[in-house]
Design a protein around this motif. Structure first.
Motif, short mmCIF file in Angstrom:
data_model
loop_
_atom_site.label_atom_id
_atom_site.label_comp_id
_atom_site.label_asym_id
_atom_site.label_seq_id
_atom_site.Cartn_x
_atom_site.Cartn_y
_atom_site.Cartn_z
N PHE A 11 0.82 -1.21 0.00
CA PHE A 11 0.00 0.00 0.00
C PHE A 11 0.86 1.26 0.00
CE2 PHE A 11 -3.41 2.81 0.78
CZ PHE A 11 -3.04 3.65 1.81
N LEU A 12 1.86 1.27 0.89
CA LEU A 12 2.72 2.45 0.96
C LEU A 12 3.49 2.67 -0.33
CD1 LEU A 12 4.07 2.07 4.60
CD2 LEU A 12 2.22 3.54 3.78
N GLN A 13 3.97 1.58 -0.91
CA GLN A 13 4.69 1.69 -2.18
C GLN A 13 3.76 2.19 -3.28
OE1 GLN A 13 6.31 -2.16 -2.82
NE2 GLN A 13 7.85 -1.97 -1.20
N LYS A 40 -7.05 0.04 -6.96
CA LYS A 40 -6.16 -0.80 -6.16
C LYS A 40 -5.91 -0.19 -4.79
CE LYS A 40 -3.66 -2.96 -10.00
NZ LYS A 40 -2.33 -3.15 -10.63
N SER A 41 -5.77 1.14 -4.76
CA SER A 41 -5.51 1.80 -3.49
C SER A 41 -6.68 1.61 -2.54
CB SER A 41 -5.26 3.30 -3.72
OG SER A 41 -5.09 3.97 -2.50
N SER A 47 -8.41 -3.32 3.02
CA SER A 47 -7.81 -4.50 3.64
C SER A 47 -7.05 -4.11 4.91
CB SER A 47 -6.88 -5.20 2.65
OG SER A 47 -6.21 -6.28 3.26
N ILE A 48 -6.32 -3.02 4.81
CA ILE A 48 -5.57 -2.55 5.98
C ILE A 48 -6.52 -2.08 7.07
CG2 ILE A 48 -3.96 -0.78 6.80
CD1 ILE A 48 -2.62 -0.92 4.06
N TRP A 49 -7.60 -1.42 6.67
CA TRP A 49 -8.55 -0.89 7.64
C TRP A 49 -9.22 -2.00 8.45
CZ3 TRP A 49 -8.89 3.81 9.41
CH2 TRP A 49 -9.99 4.17 10.18
N LYS A 50 -9.29 -3.18 7.88
CA LYS A 50 -9.93 -4.30 8.58
C LYS A 50 -8.96 -5.03 9.52
CE LYS A 50 -13.24 -5.16 4.86
NZ LYS A 50 -13.70 -6.12 3.83
N MET A 51 -7.71 -4.62 9.50
CA MET A 51 -6.74 -5.26 10.38
C MET A 51 -7.11 -5.05 11.84
SD MET A 51 -3.19 -4.20 8.46
CE MET A 51 -2.21 -4.86 9.80
#
Length: 308
Positions: A11-13, A40-41, A47-51
């Protein structure tokens, strides 16, 4: 967790590299690429938010991706001056921590060995402390003032120096002892450490108590015990004893000393207690307890200097 880390990196990349990837394309291609990047972002961010991590960590990831963390460069770009200079000790600790992280990375890559973050930091501190002790031991010591130098015991007697050290904000206590004869030759050395919230004074007392027990168990006679704790040496000879943990340790010491009139305890300045001090400072670098009968490389310059 590994999958989550990959998602974060990707994500960061993606966010930081989107503009660079689109350089040189036509307007139509840029629009298509932008739509693709945004899609894609959004997918990766969801996906990250569901971590299962605290919200403040998710916010940190977003701010990092948007390059809006209060880094030195960002603060300077806004006209905010900041002093990010580190002391020499802080620089050394940062360097050692990076080295320790690299070792853990290699252990995971080549040996499939996991390392906890606390161990990474502890290893960095311990390695730096041991190296610092070695450098101090290598430095030439000039005992021009014999009043504060270590003095050999009389012929037929043994001298035992004892000292203690605190680590990790007094959560770990270590102590060291060194028995030497009238020629200054090492007879026995020992170090030990324990996890406790006790005080350095209590650690000094425990070190002295253990030194007395070691002397008795090895059948030693005519021992001169030296400590650089004036409070401890005074308490051993005092008529009254404090009613606390320190007092209990002093009581144990006095009981053993009463049974051995050839044992005496006296105070010396720290300059005359360097060997025991270095053994105590290096206690975390060895198994607990650690007993040795030969001069270690780190102690050789000190002992050799005091023998002469």
């Amino acid at each position: 967790m590994a999958a989550a880390s990959e998602e974060i990196c990707a994500f960061l990349q993606l966010v930081s590299g989107a503009n660079r990837e689109n350089n040189g394309e036509t307007v139509e291609n840029k629009e298509d690429a932008t739509d693709n990047v945004m899609e894609k972002s959004e997918t990766r961010w969801n996906s990250i938010w569901k971590m299962q991590i605290p919200p403040r960590v998710r916010a940190f990831l977003w701010r990092s991706a948007q390059h809006c963390l209060p880094t030195r460069a960002n603060l300077l770009s806004r006209g905010i001056a900041c002093d990010d200079s580190l002391s020499t000790q802080q620089q050394a600790l940062v360097a050692m921590t990076l080295w320790s992280m690299w070792k853990s990375r290699n252990a995971k890559l080549w040996e499939s060995t996991d390392t906890s973050p606390s161990y990474i930091v502890t290893r960095a501190k311990d390695a730096l402390n041991e190296w610092s002790c070695m450098q101090r031991a290598k430095a030439p010591i000039h005992n021009k003032n014999s009043e504060h130098a270590w003095i050999k015991p009389p012929v037929g007697m043994i001298k035992c120096n004892v000292d203690a050290a605190a680590f990790d904000n007094n959560s770990v206590m270590g102590y060291g002892m060194c028995f030497r004869d009238s020629m200054g030759v090492l007879l026995l050395g020992k170090s030990d450490f324990y996890y406790s919230s006790s005080t350095v004074l209590e650690a000094e007392s425990l070190g002295l108590l253990d030194a007395i027990k070691v002397a008795i168990s090895h059948g030693m006679r005519d021992i001169m015990f030296e400590t650089d704790s004036k409070i401890l040496s005074d308490a051993i000879a005092a008529a009254t004893i404090p009613i606390n943990e320190f007092g209990d340790l002093v009581t144990h010491c006095r009981r053993l000393l009463l049974s051995r009139p050839d044992f005496v305890v006296s105070y010396v300045r720290r300059q005359a207690n360097r060997v025991a001090h270095n053994i105590a400072r290096a206690s975390l670098s060895h198994p607990s307890p650690h007993i040795f009968h030969h001069v270690t490389p780190t102690l050789y310059p000190l002992i050799f200097n005091e023998m002469n």
